[in-house]
Design a protein around this motif. Structure first.
Motif, PDB file in Angstrom:
ATOM      1  N   SER A   1     -10.651  70.423  80.536  1.00 58.78           N
ATOM      2  CA  SER A   1     -11.759  70.840  80.214  1.00 58.78           C
ATOM      3  C   SER A   1     -12.561  71.219  81.351  1.00 58.78           C
ATOM      4  O   SER A   1     -13.353  72.185  81.379  1.00 58.78           O
ATOM      5  N   GLN A   2     -12.722  70.933  82.057  1.00 61.95           N
ATOM      6  CA  GLN A   2     -14.114  70.306  82.977  1.00 61.95           C
ATOM      7  C   GLN A   2     -13.512  71.541  84.072  1.00 61.95           C
ATOM      8  O   GLN A   2     -13.974  72.683  84.686  1.00 61.95           O
ATOM      9  N   ILE A   3     -12.049  71.382  84.659  1.00 65.13           N
ATOM     10  CA  ILE A   3     -11.562  72.531  85.193  1.00 65.13           C
ATOM     11  C   ILE A   3     -11.183  73.651  83.958  1.00 65.13           C
ATOM     12  O   ILE A   3     -11.688  75.247  84.718  1.00 65.13           O
ATOM     13  N   ASP A   4     -10.918  74.009  83.715  1.00 63.40           N
ATOM     14  CA  ASP A   4     -11.018  75.192  82.452  1.00 63.40           C
ATOM     15  C   ASP A   4     -12.187  75.755  82.171  1.00 63.40           C
ATOM     16  O   ASP A   4     -11.862  76.945  82.499  1.00 63.40           O
ATOM     17  N   ASN A   5     -13.042  75.125  82.340  1.00 64.70           N
ATOM     18  CA  ASN A   5     -14.442  75.877  81.927  1.00 64.70           C
ATOM     19  C   ASN A   5     -14.611  76.487  83.665  1.00 64.70           C
ATOM     20  O   ASN A   5     -14.801  77.348  83.240  1.00 64.70           O
ATOM     21  N   ILE A   6     -14.102  75.499  84.285  1.00 65.11           N
ATOM     22  CA  ILE A   6     -14.356  76.347  86.100  1.00 65.11           C
ATOM     23  C   ILE A   6     -13.614  77.327  85.633  1.00 65.11           C
ATOM     24  O   ILE A   6     -14.407  78.554  86.765  1.00 65.11           O
ATOM     25  N   ILE A   7     -12.548  77.953  85.834  1.00 66.64           N
ATOM     26  CA  ILE A   7     -11.956  79.227  86.007  1.00 66.64           C
ATOM     27  C   ILE A   7     -12.213  79.430  84.970  1.00 66.64           C
ATOM     28  O   ILE A   7     -12.257  81.269  85.551  1.00 66.64           O
ATOM     29  N   LYS A   8     -12.702  79.130  84.294  1.00 68.98           N
ATOM     30  CA  LYS A   8     -13.426  80.772  83.002  1.00 68.98           C
ATOM     31  C   LYS A   8     -14.308  81.763  83.790  1.00 68.98           C
ATOM     32  O   LYS A   8     -15.030  82.077  83.854  1.00 68.98           O
ATOM     33  N   ASP A   9     -15.896  80.422  84.652  1.00 68.93           N
ATOM     34  CA  ASP A   9     -16.607  80.989  84.370  1.00 68.93           C
ATOM     35  C   ASP A   9     -16.075  81.403  85.851  1.00 68.93           C
ATOM     36  O   ASP A   9     -16.914  82.936  86.387  1.00 68.93           O
TER      37      ASP A   9
ATOM     38  N   ALA B   1     -14.998  85.326  84.420  1.00 71.05           N
ATOM     39  CA  ALA B   1     -16.071  85.727  83.989  1.00 71.05           C
ATOM     40  C   ALA B   1     -16.385  87.049  85.086  1.00 71.05           C
ATOM     41  O   ALA B   1     -17.350  87.326  84.828  1.00 71.05           O
ATOM     42  N   ARG B   2     -16.566  85.767  86.582  1.00 67.49           N
ATOM     43  CA  ARG B   2     -17.559  87.191  87.132  1.00 67.49           C
ATOM     44  C   ARG B   2     -16.647  87.218  88.644  1.00 67.49           C
ATOM     45  O   ARG B   2     -16.960  88.146  89.407  1.00 67.49           O
ATOM     46  N   ASN B   3     -15.795  87.826  87.839  1.00 65.95           N
ATOM     47  CA  ASN B   3     -14.338  88.274  89.281  1.00 65.95           C
ATOM     48  C   ASN B   3     -14.268  88.116  90.001  1.00 65.95           C
ATOM     49  O   ASN B   3     -13.996  88.738  91.073  1.00 65.95           O
ATOM     50  N   GLN B   4     -14.156  86.535  90.308  1.00 68.11           N
ATOM     51  CA  GLN B   4     -14.261  85.872  91.508  1.00 68.11           C
ATOM     52  C   GLN B   4     -12.499  85.448  91.277  1.00 68.11           C
ATOM     53  O   GLN B   4     -12.426  85.086  90.593  1.00 68.11           O
ATOM     54  N   ILE B   5     -12.276  85.398  92.476  1.00 71.30           N
ATOM     55  CA  ILE B   5     -10.793  84.366  92.817  1.00 71.30           C
ATOM     56  C   ILE B   5     -11.497  83.066  92.712  1.00 71.30           C
ATOM     57  O   ILE B   5     -12.024  82.328  93.572  1.00 71.30           O
ATOM     58  N   PRO B   6     -10.551  82.217  91.598  1.00 74.30           N
ATOM     59  CA  PRO B   6     -10.665  80.941  91.621  1.00 74.30           C
ATOM     60  C   PRO B   6     -10.789  80.417  93.192  1.00 74.30           C
ATOM     61  O   PRO B   6     -10.157  80.722  93.757  1.00 74.30           O
ATOM     62  N   ASP B   7     -11.237  79.770  94.469  1.00 73.40           N
ATOM     63  CA  ASP B   7     -11.243  78.955  94.963  1.00 73.40           C
ATOM     64  C   ASP B   7     -10.437  76.962  94.767  1.00 73.40           C
ATOM     65  O   ASP B   7     -11.287  76.453  93.957  1.00 73.40           O
ATOM     66  N   TRP B   8      -9.421  77.232  94.247  1.00 77.23           N
ATOM     67  CA  TRP B   8      -8.407  75.901  94.240  1.00 77.23           C
ATOM     68  C   TRP B   8      -9.321  74.224  95.026  1.00 77.23           C
ATOM     69  O   TRP B   8      -9.157  73.445  94.183  1.00 77.23           O
ATOM     70  N   LYS B   9      -9.430  74.808  96.012  1.00 74.86           N
ATOM     71  CA  LYS B   9     -10.147  73.418  96.804  1.00 74.86           C
ATOM     72  C   LYS B   9     -10.957  73.455  95.746  1.00 74.86           C
ATOM     73  O   LYS B   9     -11.628  72.158  96.247  1.00 74.86           O
ATOM     74  N   GLU B  10     -11.993  74.393  95.893  1.00 75.37           N
ATOM     75  CA  GLU B  10     -13.541  73.571  95.609  1.00 75.37           C
ATOM     76  C   GLU B  10     -13.310  73.149  93.389  1.00 75.37           C
ATOM     77  O   GLU B  10     -13.508  71.786  93.289  1.00 75.37           O
ATOM     78  N   ILE B  11     -12.402  73.651  92.991  1.00 78.24           N
ATOM     79  CA  ILE B  11     -12.008  72.938  92.115  1.00 78.24           C
ATOM     80  C   ILE B  11     -11.178  71.770  92.277  1.00 78.24           C
ATOM     81  O   ILE B  11     -11.411  70.553  90.706  1.00 78.24           O
ATOM     82  N   HIS B  12     -10.617  71.747  92.782  1.00 76.91           N
ATOM     83  CA  HIS B  12      -9.393  69.953  92.793  1.00 76.91           C
ATOM     84  C   HIS B  12     -10.614  69.141  93.246  1.00 76.91           C
ATOM     85  O   HIS B  12     -10.798  67.944  92.621  1.00 76.91           O
ATOM     86  N   GLU B  13     -11.327  69.649  93.989  1.00 78.12           N
ATOM     87  CA  GLU B  13     -12.698  68.293  94.025  1.00 78.12           C
ATOM     88  C   GLU B  13     -13.421  67.862  93.153  1.00 78.12           C
ATOM     89  O   GLU B  13     -14.170  67.363  93.081  1.00 78.12           O
ATOM     90  N   ASP B  14     -14.101  69.077  92.769  1.00 79.24           N
ATOM     91  CA  ASP B  14     -14.700  69.638  91.316  1.00 79.24           C
ATOM     92  C   ASP B  14     -14.137  68.365  90.348  1.00 79.24           C
ATOM     93  O   ASP B  14     -14.950  67.005  89.842  1.00 79.24           O
ATOM     94  N   SER B  15     -13.004  68.750  90.453  1.00 78.22           N
ATOM     95  CA  SER B  15     -11.954  67.666  89.541  1.00 78.22           C
ATOM     96  C   SER B  15     -12.307  66.444  89.921  1.00 78.22           C
ATOM     97  O   SER B  15     -11.927  65.093  88.629  1.00 78.22           O
ATOM     98  N   ARG B  16     -12.196  65.486  90.747  1.00 78.54           N
ATOM     99  CA  ARG B  16     -12.409  64.629  91.135  1.00 78.54           C
ATOM    100  C   ARG B  16     -13.005  63.483  91.635  1.00 78.54           C
ATOM    101  O   ARG B  16     -13.586  62.389  92.425  1.00 78.54           O
ATOM    102  N   LYS B  17     -14.376  63.993  91.007  1.00 82.85           N
ATOM    103  CA  LYS B  17     -15.462  63.808  91.559  1.00 82.85           C
ATOM    104  C   LYS B  17     -15.895  62.347  90.447  1.00 82.85           C
ATOM    105  O   LYS B  17     -16.855  60.822  91.561  1.00 82.85           O
ATOM    106  N   ASP B  18     -15.728  62.494  89.351  1.00 80.27           N
ATOM    107  CA  ASP B  18     -15.321  61.151  88.681  1.00 80.27           C
ATOM    108  C   ASP B  18     -14.519  59.708  89.734  1.00 80.27           C
ATOM    109  O   ASP B  18     -14.861  58.376  88.988  1.00 80.27           O
TER     110      ASP B  18
END
Length: 103
Positions: free
Chosen positions: A73-81, A84-101
């Motif tokens: 759900s963390q990854i899904d929330n980043i993508i949805k956010d 909503a702001r009409n931004q292209i997802p930065d997959w590297k940032e999403i990947h890094e965020d998902s690995r913080k744990d």
């Protein structure tokens, strides 16, 4: 059903994949021996995914593997956010965020 040699398949892969998309089965031969066949899946992806997850859960239950504990759900929330702001997802940032744990 069509039979095709490995070399012919390699040289004309797009053609044979198009036939498969249309429902035809392509049998692949090597030195006149059947080695494989390509055909459309017999079940939809949702059913296949359910079957795979069921198998993985069973293997986890009997101790043969440990399931990942990542919160999807963390990854899904980043993508949805970002959507909503009409931004292209930065997959590297999403990947890094998902690995913080994992630090």
């Amino acid at each position: 059903m069509r039979m095709v040699g490995v070399r012919e398949l390699k040289n004309q892969l797009s053609k044979y994949l198009q036939l498969v998309k249309q429902g035809e089965t392509v049998v692949i031969t090597e030195h006149e021996q059947v080695i494989a066949e390509i055909k459309k899946p017999s079940e939809n992806m949702e059913d296949r995914e359910k079957r795979v997850y069921s198998y993985l859960e069973e293997q986890s239950r009997i101790g043969k593997l440990v399931l990942a504990k990542r919160d999807r759900s963390q990854i899904d929330n980043i993508i949805k956010d970002r959507s909503a702001r009409n931004q292209i997802p930065d997959w590297k940032e999403i990947h890094e965020d998902s690995r913080k744990d994992r630090t």
